[in-house]
Design a protein around this motif. Sequence first.
Motif, PDB file in Angstrom:
ATOM      1  N   CYS A  97       0.032  64.682  17.466  1.00  0.00           N
ATOM      2  CA  CYS A  97       0.447  66.087  17.341  1.00  0.00           C
ATOM      3  C   CYS A  97       0.357  66.553  15.892  1.00  0.00           C
ATOM      4  O   CYS A  97      -0.076  67.680  15.622  1.00  0.00           O
ATOM      5  CB  CYS A  97       1.856  66.280  17.887  1.00  0.00           C
ATOM      6  SG  CYS A  97       1.936  66.223  19.682  1.00  0.00           S
ATOM      7  N   VAL A 107       1.085  76.415  20.241  1.00  0.00           N
ATOM      8  CA  VAL A 107       0.116  76.177  21.321  1.00  0.00           C
ATOM      9  C   VAL A 107      -0.610  74.855  21.102  1.00  0.00           C
ATOM     10  O   VAL A 107      -0.766  74.053  22.031  1.00  0.00           O
ATOM     11  CB  VAL A 107      -0.875  77.356  21.435  1.00  0.00           C
ATOM     12  CG1 VAL A 107      -2.044  77.015  22.335  1.00  0.00           C
ATOM     13  CG2 VAL A 107      -0.161  78.598  21.937  1.00  0.00           C
ATOM     14  N   VAL A 108      -1.047  74.614  19.870  1.00  0.00           N
ATOM     15  CA  VAL A 108      -1.771  73.373  19.570  1.00  0.00           C
ATOM     16  C   VAL A 108      -0.862  72.158  19.761  1.00  0.00           C
ATOM     17  O   VAL A 108      -1.269  71.156  20.349  1.00  0.00           O
ATOM     18  CB  VAL A 108      -2.348  73.418  18.140  1.00  0.00           C
ATOM     19  CG1 VAL A 108      -2.809  72.049  17.680  1.00  0.00           C
ATOM     20  CG2 VAL A 108      -3.490  74.413  18.071  1.00  0.00           C
ATOM     21  N   TRP A 109       0.379  72.237  19.275  1.00  0.00           N
ATOM     22  CA  TRP A 109       1.312  71.119  19.411  1.00  0.00           C
ATOM     23  C   TRP A 109       1.561  70.809  20.881  1.00  0.00           C
ATOM     24  O   TRP A 109       1.486  69.660  21.306  1.00  0.00           O
ATOM     25  CB  TRP A 109       2.627  71.445  18.710  1.00  0.00           C
ATOM     26  CG  TRP A 109       3.582  70.305  18.717  1.00  0.00           C
ATOM     27  CD1 TRP A 109       4.394  69.921  19.749  1.00  0.00           C
ATOM     28  CD2 TRP A 109       3.826  69.374  17.662  1.00  0.00           C
ATOM     29  NE1 TRP A 109       5.132  68.824  19.395  1.00  0.00           N
ATOM     30  CE2 TRP A 109       4.808  68.464  18.131  1.00  0.00           C
ATOM     31  CE3 TRP A 109       3.323  69.226  16.382  1.00  0.00           C
ATOM     32  CZ2 TRP A 109       5.284  67.430  17.330  1.00  0.00           C
ATOM     33  CZ3 TRP A 109       3.805  68.192  15.599  1.00  0.00           C
ATOM     34  CH2 TRP A 109       4.758  67.305  16.073  1.00  0.00           C
ATOM     35  N   LEU A 110       1.873  71.845  21.652  1.00  0.00           N
ATOM     36  CA  LEU A 110       2.180  71.624  23.069  1.00  0.00           C
ATOM     37  C   LEU A 110       0.968  71.109  23.840  1.00  0.00           C
ATOM     38  O   LEU A 110       1.101  70.233  24.691  1.00  0.00           O
ATOM     39  CB  LEU A 110       2.718  72.906  23.694  1.00  0.00           C
ATOM     40  CG  LEU A 110       4.113  73.314  23.222  1.00  0.00           C
ATOM     41  CD1 LEU A 110       4.473  74.690  23.761  1.00  0.00           C
ATOM     42  CD2 LEU A 110       5.142  72.289  23.632  1.00  0.00           C
ATOM     43  N   ALA A 111      -0.208  71.649  23.549  1.00  0.00           N
ATOM     44  CA  ALA A 111      -1.417  71.178  24.225  1.00  0.00           C
ATOM     45  C   ALA A 111      -1.682  69.705  23.899  1.00  0.00           C
ATOM     46  O   ALA A 111      -2.018  68.918  24.787  1.00  0.00           O
ATOM     47  CB  ALA A 111      -2.611  72.039  23.828  1.00  0.00           C
ATOM     48  N   THR A 112      -1.506  69.343  22.651  1.00  0.00           N
ATOM     49  CA  THR A 112      -1.706  67.948  22.253  1.00  0.00           C
ATOM     50  C   THR A 112      -0.687  67.038  22.926  1.00  0.00           C
ATOM     51  O   THR A 112      -1.017  65.946  23.393  1.00  0.00           O
ATOM     52  CB  THR A 112      -1.606  67.809  20.722  1.00  0.00           C
ATOM     53  OG1 THR A 112      -2.524  68.710  20.113  1.00  0.00           O
ATOM     54  CG2 THR A 112      -1.913  66.396  20.284  1.00  0.00           C
ATOM     55  N   GLN A 113       0.548  67.502  23.007  1.00  0.00           N
ATOM     56  CA  GLN A 113       1.585  66.693  23.651  1.00  0.00           C
ATOM     57  C   GLN A 113       1.318  66.546  25.146  1.00  0.00           C
ATOM     58  O   GLN A 113       1.527  65.468  25.716  1.00  0.00           O
ATOM     59  CB  GLN A 113       2.953  67.336  23.416  1.00  0.00           C
ATOM     60  CG  GLN A 113       4.102  66.443  23.747  1.00  0.00           C
ATOM     61  CD  GLN A 113       5.431  67.020  23.300  1.00  0.00           C
ATOM     62  OE1 GLN A 113       5.486  68.031  22.613  1.00  0.00           O
ATOM     63  NE2 GLN A 113       6.501  66.373  23.696  1.00  0.00           N
ATOM     64  N   VAL A 114       0.815  67.583  25.783  1.00  0.00           N
ATOM     65  CA  VAL A 114       0.480  67.502  27.211  1.00  0.00           C
ATOM     66  C   VAL A 114      -0.655  66.505  27.432  1.00  0.00           C
ATOM     67  O   VAL A 114      -0.597  65.674  28.349  1.00  0.00           O
ATOM     68  CB  VAL A 114       0.129  68.897  27.768  1.00  0.00           C
ATOM     69  CG1 VAL A 114      -0.562  68.799  29.116  1.00  0.00           C
ATOM     70  CG2 VAL A 114       1.374  69.757  27.869  1.00  0.00           C
ATOM     71  N   VAL A 115      -1.684  66.578  26.608  1.00  0.00           N
ATOM     72  CA  VAL A 115      -2.804  65.644  26.737  1.00  0.00           C
ATOM     73  C   VAL A 115      -2.325  64.214  26.497  1.00  0.00           C
ATOM     74  O   VAL A 115      -2.698  63.295  27.231  1.00  0.00           O
ATOM     75  CB  VAL A 115      -3.954  66.026  25.775  1.00  0.00           C
ATOM     76  CG1 VAL A 115      -4.993  64.925  25.698  1.00  0.00           C
ATOM     77  CG2 VAL A 115      -4.585  67.338  26.207  1.00  0.00           C
ATOM     78  N   TRP A 116      -1.476  64.023  25.487  1.00  0.00           N
ATOM     79  CA  TRP A 116      -0.952  62.680  25.218  1.00  0.00           C
ATOM     80  C   TRP A 116      -0.160  62.175  26.418  1.00  0.00           C
ATOM     81  O   TRP A 116      -0.314  61.024  26.833  1.00  0.00           O
ATOM     82  CB  TRP A 116      -0.066  62.694  23.967  1.00  0.00           C
ATOM     83  CG  TRP A 116       0.542  61.354  23.707  1.00  0.00           C
ATOM     84  CD1 TRP A 116      -0.007  60.332  22.991  1.00  0.00           C
ATOM     85  CD2 TRP A 116       1.793  60.879  24.196  1.00  0.00           C
ATOM     86  NE1 TRP A 116       0.843  59.241  23.010  1.00  0.00           N
ATOM     87  CE2 TRP A 116       1.955  59.558  23.745  1.00  0.00           C
ATOM     88  CE3 TRP A 116       2.806  61.442  24.973  1.00  0.00           C
ATOM     89  CZ2 TRP A 116       3.074  58.797  24.039  1.00  0.00           C
ATOM     90  CZ3 TRP A 116       3.920  60.671  25.271  1.00  0.00           C
ATOM     91  CH2 TRP A 116       4.048  59.365  24.801  1.00  0.00           C
ATOM     92  N   TYR A 130      -0.390  63.056  29.521  1.00  0.00           N
ATOM     93  CA  TYR A 130      -1.278  62.812  30.663  1.00  0.00           C
ATOM     94  C   TYR A 130      -1.980  61.461  30.523  1.00  0.00           C
ATOM     95  O   TYR A 130      -2.151  60.749  31.507  1.00  0.00           O
ATOM     96  CB  TYR A 130      -2.309  63.940  30.760  1.00  0.00           C
ATOM     97  CG  TYR A 130      -3.270  63.777  31.898  1.00  0.00           C
ATOM     98  CD1 TYR A 130      -2.870  64.019  33.209  1.00  0.00           C
ATOM     99  CD2 TYR A 130      -4.575  63.352  31.678  1.00  0.00           C
ATOM    100  CE1 TYR A 130      -3.753  63.852  34.263  1.00  0.00           C
ATOM    101  CE2 TYR A 130      -5.463  63.183  32.731  1.00  0.00           C
ATOM    102  CZ  TYR A 130      -5.047  63.433  34.020  1.00  0.00           C
ATOM    103  OH  TYR A 130      -5.915  63.267  35.056  1.00  0.00           O
TER     104      TYR A 130
END
Length: 133
Positions: free
Chosen positions: A11, A109-118, A120
């Motif tokens: 993140c 947005v970038v932090w949350l997207a990265t955390q979601v991908v991590w 997953y």
Amino acid sequence: MHKVKGFLKPCFIAAAFAASIAAVIGGITAGGTGAWAAPAGVALAALGFAGSAAAVAFAETFDLRLTLPMALITYSVKLALVMTILSIVKTALPDALLPFAYGVVGGAVVWLATQVVWAYRAKIPYIELDSRS
């Protein structure tokens, strides 16, 4: 706290890339002020999310049931802090408000997207196996 460390590194790396991109876009759209205000907004978002994660992980060391109240408290404090900082920026540097606010939104947005991908991709066990089996 070990669980938290897993997603913090990717993140923060994503936030660093986002801050670089925000600096370029801010510089193009708002000049020198945008070149520092947009990445500062990204940094504020990243530090807010990291602080929340650390606070929730700290609460978990005492009792798992404390994580939800701590998450709600840190969310409230973080939201009040961001609003206060935006108000200060608006008063002190009105030209920096828009790039700073866009940086905060972009960083979130970038932090949350990265955390979601991590999350997953992470190998997180979702059941507890009985040790007697």
